[in-house]
Design a protein around this motif. Structure first.
Motif, PDB file in Angstrom:
ATOM      1  N   SER A 180       0.853  -1.190   0.000  1.00  0.00           N
ATOM      2  CA  SER A 180       0.000   0.000   0.000  1.00  0.00           C
ATOM      3  C   SER A 180       0.883   1.232   0.000  1.00  0.00           C
ATOM      4  N   ARG A 182      -0.828   4.511   0.412  1.00  0.00           N
ATOM      5  CA  ARG A 182      -1.475   5.525   1.249  1.00  0.00           C
ATOM      6  C   ARG A 182      -2.640   4.999   2.079  1.00  0.00           C
ATOM      7  N   SER A 183      -3.031   3.738   1.943  1.00  0.00           N
ATOM      8  CA  SER A 183      -4.211   3.229   2.641  1.00  0.00           C
ATOM      9  C   SER A 183      -3.831   2.708   4.028  1.00  0.00           C
ATOM     10  N   THR A 184      -4.216   3.434   5.047  1.00  0.00           N
ATOM     11  CA  THR A 184      -3.902   3.005   6.407  1.00  0.00           C
ATOM     12  C   THR A 184      -4.605   1.699   6.761  1.00  0.00           C
ATOM     13  N   HIS A 199       5.915  -0.916   1.380  1.00  0.00           N
ATOM     14  CA  HIS A 199       5.553   0.436   0.942  1.00  0.00           C
ATOM     15  C   HIS A 199       6.326   0.750  -0.326  1.00  0.00           C
ATOM     16  N   ASN A 201       7.341   3.017  -2.329  1.00  0.00           N
ATOM     17  CA  ASN A 201       7.411   4.463  -2.172  1.00  0.00           C
ATOM     18  C   ASN A 201       8.056   5.183  -3.349  1.00  0.00           C
ATOM     19  N   TRP A 204       6.661   8.801  -3.625  1.00  0.00           N
ATOM     20  CA  TRP A 204       6.343   9.527  -2.404  1.00  0.00           C
ATOM     21  C   TRP A 204       7.619   9.934  -1.666  1.00  0.00           C
ATOM     22  N   HIS A 208       6.418  10.607   4.198  1.00  0.00           N
ATOM     23  CA  HIS A 208       5.157   9.870   4.092  1.00  0.00           C
ATOM     24  C   HIS A 208       5.396   8.370   4.296  1.00  0.00           C
ATOM     25  N   THR A 209       6.438   7.856   3.678  1.00  0.00           N
ATOM     26  CA  THR A 209       6.776   6.438   3.842  1.00  0.00           C
ATOM     27  C   THR A 209       7.005   6.112   5.310  1.00  0.00           C
ATOM     28  N   MET A 212       3.708   5.784   7.233  1.00  0.00           N
ATOM     29  CA  MET A 212       2.974   4.540   6.965  1.00  0.00           C
ATOM     30  C   MET A 212       3.647   3.348   7.634  1.00  0.00           C
TER      31      MET A 212
END
Length: 381
Positions: A180, A182-184, A199, A201, A204, A208-209, A212
C-alpha cells in the motif's frame, strides 16, 4: 536482507528511437531480467499484475512458473497480486500450484491496484475497494489453512464443503506482503495478521513512507506479533546508474521526461529530491538506500524498479549487473552491521516457516495430513 528487482511490465516506446517492443519481446525481456538477477546474486524477482494497456503483466503465476523452471535460487514474488478483483479461490489455487512447481520459492504481495477501470471489468465496485481487500484476504487465509471451507460473505457466492487444490506445499502457505502507498487500512490489515508490509514508495517522499511504516510497526506490536522494530517491512526504489552523476542524468533524462507514469511533470532534479529515485553513481545509490533505514528503521526487503519508461533491454541488463555486482554487496554488509540482533534480517521464507512447524501462525489450521510429534527426549528444554 533480501534485495531484488520488480517490473510493472509497461509497454512503452523508447523516446530516443520511437520504437515500441512487441508484447512477446517485452515478456521475453522481463524473463531475461529475472535470469540476470539470479546470475548477479540478487534474491527476488517480482512482477506486477495489470489488465490494461500499456501493461502486459496480466498472468503473473504463468510468468513466474516459466522463470522458476529456469532458475534455482531466485525467490519469485508479485508487485502486486490484485486481491480486490481476483477471486480468492483462484489466488489460493494458482499460488499453491506455483509453490509446488518452484519448490517453495514464492511469496506474494497483495494490493488493491491503482487502475480504477479494472474493477468493473471484473464485476467489482471500486468504491468497495478496501472492504473487498479485507474480505477476500480473510477468505484466502482460510482456503490455505483449512482443508474444507464453508464460507459466506458479501462479495462472492458462498462456498460449501470446498477444498482448494493443490494444498499449500508442506502445509505452509506462501508468505504474504500487503502493499500500500497511502491506505492506512491495508497497513492495519498487515499488522493484524502479522504479515509483511511493503511500501512501494517510488512516487512519495520519505516522510510519508516513514509515517505509513510507523503505523504498521505500532499496530504489529499492538497485536502481539513482536516488538515494533521486529515487524517485517519492505520498500521500493528506482535507480539509474553511470560512472558520474552527469552521465547518468544525461542518459536517463529522455526516458524520465516521457515516462507514462511521471513524464511531463516535475523535473528530474525535483523528482529525485522528493522521491527515492536516484540517478547517479553506484556510490550515490548506496548512500541514498542506506538512508532509508534511518527514516523507517531496519527493514527486510528492498526492491528496485529498473526496466520502465522504454529503457532498452541491453541498458536494463547493464543496470542489473551494476546493482548486483557493485551496489548490493555493500548494502548487505552495511545494513547488517547496523541491525540489532533481535531484529530479523530476512523476511519469512517457505523454508523458515515450514521449519517452525505447527507453531507458526502461517501454518495450516488443520493440516492435510498427520504432523509427527517429536519424541520428548528430542525436545530441547
Amino acid at each position: 536482507m533480501q534485495f531484488g528487482i520488480f517490473s510493472v511490465g509497461d509497454l512503452t516506446p523508447d523516446p530516443t528511437t520511437g520504437r515500441t517492443p512487441a508484447e512477446g519481446e517485452r515478456i521475453a525481456a522481463m524473463t531475461e531480467y529475472a535470469l540476470k538477477a539470479e546470475e548477479v546474486g540478487l534474491d527476488v524477482f517480482a512482477t506486477g499484475q495489470h489488465h490494461n494497456p500499456p501493461f502486459i503483466s496480466s498472468a503473473p503465476t504463468t510468468h513466474l512458473a516459466y522463470i522458476a523452471a529456469q532458475t534455482r535460487n531466485l525467490l519469485l514474488s508479485t508487485a502486486t497480486t490484485l486481491i480486490t478483483t481476483t477471486d480468492p479461490v483462484r489466488i489460493a489455487e494458482d499460488y499453491a500450484f506455483l509453490q509446488h512447481l518452484s519448490g517453495g520459492r514464492v511469496d506474494l504481495m497483495m494490493g488493491r491496484g491503482n487502475t480504477g477501470p479494472v474493477y468493473p471489468w471484473f464485476g467489482k465496485d471500486i468504491r468497495q475497494g478496501v472492504p473487498l481487500a479485507v474480505e477476500n484476504y480473510h477468505l484466502l487465509r482460510r482456503l490455505w489453512r483449512e482443508d474444507v471451507v464453508d464460507w459466506q460473505g458479501k462479495f462472492r457466492t458462498p462456498l460449501q464443503g470446498f477444498t482448494a487444490t493443490p494444498r499449500p506445499l508442506e502445509d505452509t502457505p506462501p508468505f504474504v506482503w500487503h502493499g500500500s502507498i497511502r491506505s492506512t487500512e491495508i497497513a492495519e490489515q498487515a499488522a493484524y495478521y502479522g504479515d509483511g508490509f511493503f511500501h512501494n514508495n517510488i512516487f512519495w517522499n520519505i516522510e510519508h513512507t516513514a509515517q505509513m511504516v510507523d503505523l504498521y510497526r505500532r499496530r504489529f506490536e499492538h497485536y502481539g506479533h513482536g516488538s515494533a522494530d521486529q515487524a517485517i517491512v519492505g520498500l521500493g526504489g528506482q535507480v539509474f546508474m553511470a560512472g558520474s552523476e552527469a552521465e547518468a542524468k544525461r542518459a536517463f533524462r529522455p526516458y524520465f521526461d516521457e515516462a507514462p507514469v511521471y513524464g511531463h511533470g516535475p523535473s528530474l532534479e525535483e523528482f529525485t529530491r522528493l522521491t527515492p529515485l536516484t540517478v547517479g553513481t553506484p556510490e550515490m545509490v548506496i548512500e541514498r538506500t542506506l538512508g532509508f533505514a534511518d527514516a523507517v528503521g531496519d527493514y527486510q526487503r528492498q526492491l528496485f524498479l529498473m526496466d520502465h519508461a522504454g529503457l532498452p533491454k541491453d541498458v536494463v541488463l547493464e543496470q542489473i549487473e551494476i546493482l548486483g555486482r557493485e551496489v548490493v554487496p555493500v548494502l548487505r554488509r552495511e545494513f547488517e552491521a547496523r541491525r540489532p540482533a533481535h531484529v530479523p534480517s530476512d523476511p519469512p521464507t517457505h523454508a523458515s516457516l515450514s521449519a517452525q512447524g505447527v507453531s507458526s501462525p502461517h501454518r495450516m489450521v488443520v493440516p492435510s495430513r498427520p504432523v509427527p510429534v517429536p519424541a520428548a527426549s528430542s525436545v530441547s528444554a
